[in-house]
Design an enzyme around this catalytic site. Structure first.
Site, PDB file in Angstrom:
ATOM      1  N   SER A 282       1.042  -1.152   0.428  1.00  0.00           N
ATOM      2  CA  SER A 282       0.128   0.147  -0.413  1.00  0.00           C
ATOM      3  C   SER A 282       0.744   1.109  -0.113  1.00  0.00           C
ATOM      4  O   SER A 282       1.867   1.127   0.523  1.00  0.00           O
ATOM      5  CB  SER A 282      -0.780  -0.285   1.176  1.00  0.00           C
ATOM      6  N   ASP A 356       5.644  -8.321  14.257  1.00  0.00           N
ATOM      7  CA  ASP A 356       6.457  -9.726  15.005  1.00  0.00           C
ATOM      8  C   ASP A 356       4.754  -9.737  15.894  1.00  0.00           C
ATOM      9  O   ASP A 356       5.095  -8.780  17.480  1.00  0.00           O
ATOM     10  CB  ASP A 356       7.284 -10.127  16.195  1.00  0.00           C
ATOM     11  N   ASP A 359       3.230 -15.725  18.025  1.00  0.00           N
ATOM     12  CA  ASP A 359       4.234 -16.684  18.140  1.00  0.00           C
ATOM     13  C   ASP A 359       4.341 -18.029  18.466  1.00  0.00           C
ATOM     14  O   ASP A 359       3.130 -17.957  19.425  1.00  0.00           O
ATOM     15  CB  ASP A 359       4.935 -16.043  20.503  1.00  0.00           C
TER      16      ASP A 359
END
Length: 785
Positions: A282, A356, A359
């Site tokens: 984008s 991140d 997990d």
């Protein structure tokens, strides 16, 4: 043994005529008395003894007994087989798992005060007394334009209540249950969402139910009546898919399943489809008055999505007569809010970032596999059945049940490598739809900042600008506060036997790398690192942020070009800004140009055809304009390599892609140098138009190979807006869509913006109720069109 009357005797006088004309008659013998002899006459009316025929009848009866026995055995086998099938999962099922009352839907619709206006391009601009009324009209208008896709999107939220049409829908039903999305919404719908938000969700559902009631031939099975909770579930379900949860699940459940490179431009919402699990890009730009050549504030909104399907942009405009809402922008099927766009005071663009947010914990299981170790103790896994019901034919469906296991970390998935628990950033948050709703109503950057502080969206960069000339680049992300420990790599698999590694808190907004009102006078975003925006000391410093955040450091080609082009402009005119937006070149430091250098350094003398093709590559200037005669070969050679990581597959070598591209071009075009516009096409129905652009250029066009050798645009620029607050105080909003406002092939608005889109042109968007009414070619109340 005594038998009930009539069990095998016929009363006296009952007779029938045989096919040979003889009369067969029976005389009744009372129970316990020898039955009368069967007598038949040779001529009508005469009865005589026929012992041979009696013996023949006995033979027939014996044969009948054999047939009956065979039929009995066959029936028994059928019943046993059906029983086995039911044990295995066959079910009798209603074609709709919900009971829909059209009269109730019509009654609910009567409580809403709203109108739909349509401009010359068919774009719906809805006007409601308040927010819920506008949401009601938005749902109805979207259903008018694309009811099948709206239904397909919302069906994904049903989970165990879905009567799945095929395996892919059954997988989605399992995923909703495994992630516990419906249960989470049921638990937190009343507590976590405001009264206004729930009213908006339920009014949106009313709009869809109203359309379904009035158009029963378009209504799909088992979805209606749609509820406000269904709409909230869809929003909560989509959120983690945008930050890669689909790929993680696919790698866990089906690591060897191939992904089709030709469909790599599609956003993976169905998670195990053979597609990429993230949009490929984008763009967004904001320029402040002091850097603008004419003193204007400008914002370019350019989010890349698939051009078709459940996450393709739909343009709409919501206005309320209470003065709280006048927002034009884009939304997705099944969503009651507009996710990007502008009101007269503030606009915002959206892109995705890549910190991140997921997990994986590797669990240590007990010998029986029912418990996992945590802090030295054995904890029972939570287990509940997930039900997937797949429609077969008629009233029959196939029910599959699978256990869903959960640990303190989250859902547990087992594969050949072990048992892994999954935890993702929005696992306990259903408020992303409310953050979007508040963002639409923000009247300045301070109010927008307050909406961003909710951090209810997993990963969303936002470029914002307001009429006061303030601009900002927000790195929005719900970043877990993880334990910082030497040797602990949060980017890999985490030990699952320590409770201190199960995070529950998130970094506040102010702890993330933003740029608000920079002296440089502009901000930009192209799915790249937030640490390189203007190339000045104002850019956030990577050293100020924990490594456990996993904030990306990657520069896309779009980012390399945008940073370079914007920095080169002393002042930014409207024309210069648009030239940057529609730039179609690859930067010398981009991966595409690095591959070009690598190919030219290789020896192709062993094959004259490849030697000639290498000459064509040497002539390529790195651009993708429609007239370019080398771009077709270059993109066909290099794009499969650059997009492979986004598909989660190993990039093919140049020695494979180069000859394949040469063969494909020669087979379909008879030349290595066709004009790029003859290969790169925007296609819908019978319409096919040449377009400039390519993968990861600012004029983003992500191609899908077609059987005729061309490329069809599968994702990219799509719906775009340009918002301008001019120096004299005037506000102007401009827009263009890659196709048109309707997804119905018989609509005049199915393809009416394609030429405009290909020409990099815009249309003016009317703002405010008066302007919207003046521009309307049609105004009607929902259901009265």
């Amino acid at each position: 043994m005594k038998k009930p009357p009539g069990s095998h005797h016929r009363p006296r006088g009952v007779s029938r005529r045989r096919s040979d004309g003889r009369i067969m008659s029976w005389r009744y013998s009372p129970p316990g008395v020898r039955s009368s002899r069967l007598r038949a006459s040779k001529t009508p009316g005469r009865v005589a003894d026929r012992a041979p025929e009696k013996r023949g009848l006995r033979g027939d009866c014996h044969m009948n007994r054999i047939v009956k026995l065979a039929l009995f055995v066959l029936s028994a086998l059928v019943f046993v087989m059906i029983g086995v099938l039911f044990v295995l999962g066959l079910r009798l099922s209603a074609l709709e798992l919900r009971s829909f009352d059209p009269e109730a839907a019509i009654e609910a619709a009567s409580r809403h005060d709203a109108e739909i206006t349509r401009d010359a391009f068919g774009v719906p601009r809805v006007i409601g007394a308040a927010g819920p009324d506008a949401a009601f009209a938005l749902a109805f208008a979207h259903a008018e334009d694309d009811f099948p896709t709206v239904q397909d999107a919302l069906r994904q939220a049903l989970g165990r209540d879905m009567l799945a049409a095929d395996e892919s829908e059954a997988v989605t039903a399992w995923l909703v249950q495994a992630l516990g999305v419906r249960a989470l919404v049921a638990e937190r719908y009343d507590s976590d969402l405001s009264d206004e938000m729930r009213a908006v969700l339920e009014a949106y559902a009313d709009g869809l139910n109203y359309y379904a009631a009035l158009h029963p031939h378009e209504r799909g099975r088992d979805l209606f009546p749609v509820t406000g909770e269904d709409v909230a579930v869809l929003s909560a379900f989509y959120s983690p898919m945008f930050y890669g949860l689909g790929r993680v699940l696919a790698d866990l459940v089906a690591p060897d399943r191939p992904r089709e490179a030709g469909r790599g431009q599609e956003l993976q919402v169905f998670w195990l489809e053979e597609t990429s699990d993230s949009e490929l890009g984008s763009n967004a730009f904001a320029v402040a008055p002091h850097r603008s050549e004419d003193g204007a504030t400008r914002l370019i909104i350019n989010s890349h999505q698939p051009v078709e399907g459940p996450v393709a942009w739909y343009e709409a405009h919501m206005i309320t007569r209470d003065g709280r809402l006048d927002f034009a922008g884009g939304t997705f099927p099944g969503s009651p809010v507009l996710h990007l766009g502008a009101n007269p005071r503030l606009g915002h663009a959206a892109t995705v970032n890549a910190p991140d947010l997921i997990d994986l914990y590797e669990l240590v299981l007990s010998d029986d596999g029912r418990r996992y170790r945590l802090d030295g103790e054995w904890i029972e896994l939570e287990i509940e059945p997930a039900r997937m019901l797949v429609h077969l034919w008629g009233p029959f469906a196939w029910q599959v049940t699978r256990p869903v296991e959960r640990s303190a970390h989250g859902p547990v998935i087992r594969n050949d490598q072990g048992a892994f628990a999954l935890r993702h950033a929005t696992h306990d948050d259903i408020r992303s739809v409310e953050q979007a709703w508040r963002s639409m109503q923000a009247r300045d950057l301070s109010e927008y900042h307050a909406a961003m502080e909710m951090l209810a969206m997993g990963n969303t960069n936002r470029i914002a600008a307001d009429r006061d000339g303030r601009i900002a680049r927000y790195y929005g992300a719900r970043l877990p506060l993880r334990l910082e420990e030497p040797g602990l790599d949060w980017s890999g698999v985490i030990p699952g036997d320590r409770s201190d590694l199960i995070w529950t808190q998130f970094a506040p907004l102010d702890a993330l790398p933003h740029m608000i009102d920079p002296e440089a006078g502009y901000v930009l975003e192209a799915n790249h690192t937030p640490f390189i925006v203007t190339g000045t000391d104002e850019d956030p410093d990577q050293a100020d942020f924990p490594q456990s955040f996993g904030i990306e450091t990657r520069m896309t080609n779009r980012a390399l070009r945008a940073v370079e082009l914007m920095a080169s402009l002393e002042t930014v005119s409207r024309e210069a800004l648009l030239a940057v937006k529609f730039d179609d070149a690859y930067h010398p430091e981009s991966e595409m140009m690095a591959l070009r250098r690598q190919l030219l350094a290789m020896d192709w003398d062993f094959d004259p055809a490849l030697q000639e093709a290498a000459r064509v590559i040497a002539l390529w200037d790195g651009r993708t304009d429609r007239e370019n005669r080398q771009a077709a070969l270059a993109v066909k050679v290099f794009a499969p390599i650059t997009t492979a990581p986004l598909l989660g597959i190993e990039p093919p070598p140049l020695t494979e892609t180069f000859p394949a591209a040469v063969e494909r071009l020669m087979t379909h075009f008879g030349t290595l140098e066709p004009e790029w516009g003859k290969v790169n096409r925007l296609v819908r129905g019978e319409a096919s138009i040449a377009v400039s652009g390519g993968p990861d250029v600012l004029r983003a066009v992500y191609p899908a190979p077609q059987e005729d050798g061309t490329y069809r645009m599968a994702a990219g620029d799509g719906l775009m807006f340009l918002a301008e607050w001019l120096a004299d105080g005037e506000f102007a909003l401009w827009a263009v869509h890659q196709f048109g406002s309707s997804n119905r092939p018989d609509s005049p608005h199915f393809t009416d913006q394609m030429d405009m889109f290909a020409a990099h042109d815009w249309r003016r968007v009317p703002m405010g109720e008066d302007a919207v009414r003046a521009a309307a070619v049609e105004i009607y109340r929902p259901g009265a069109r």
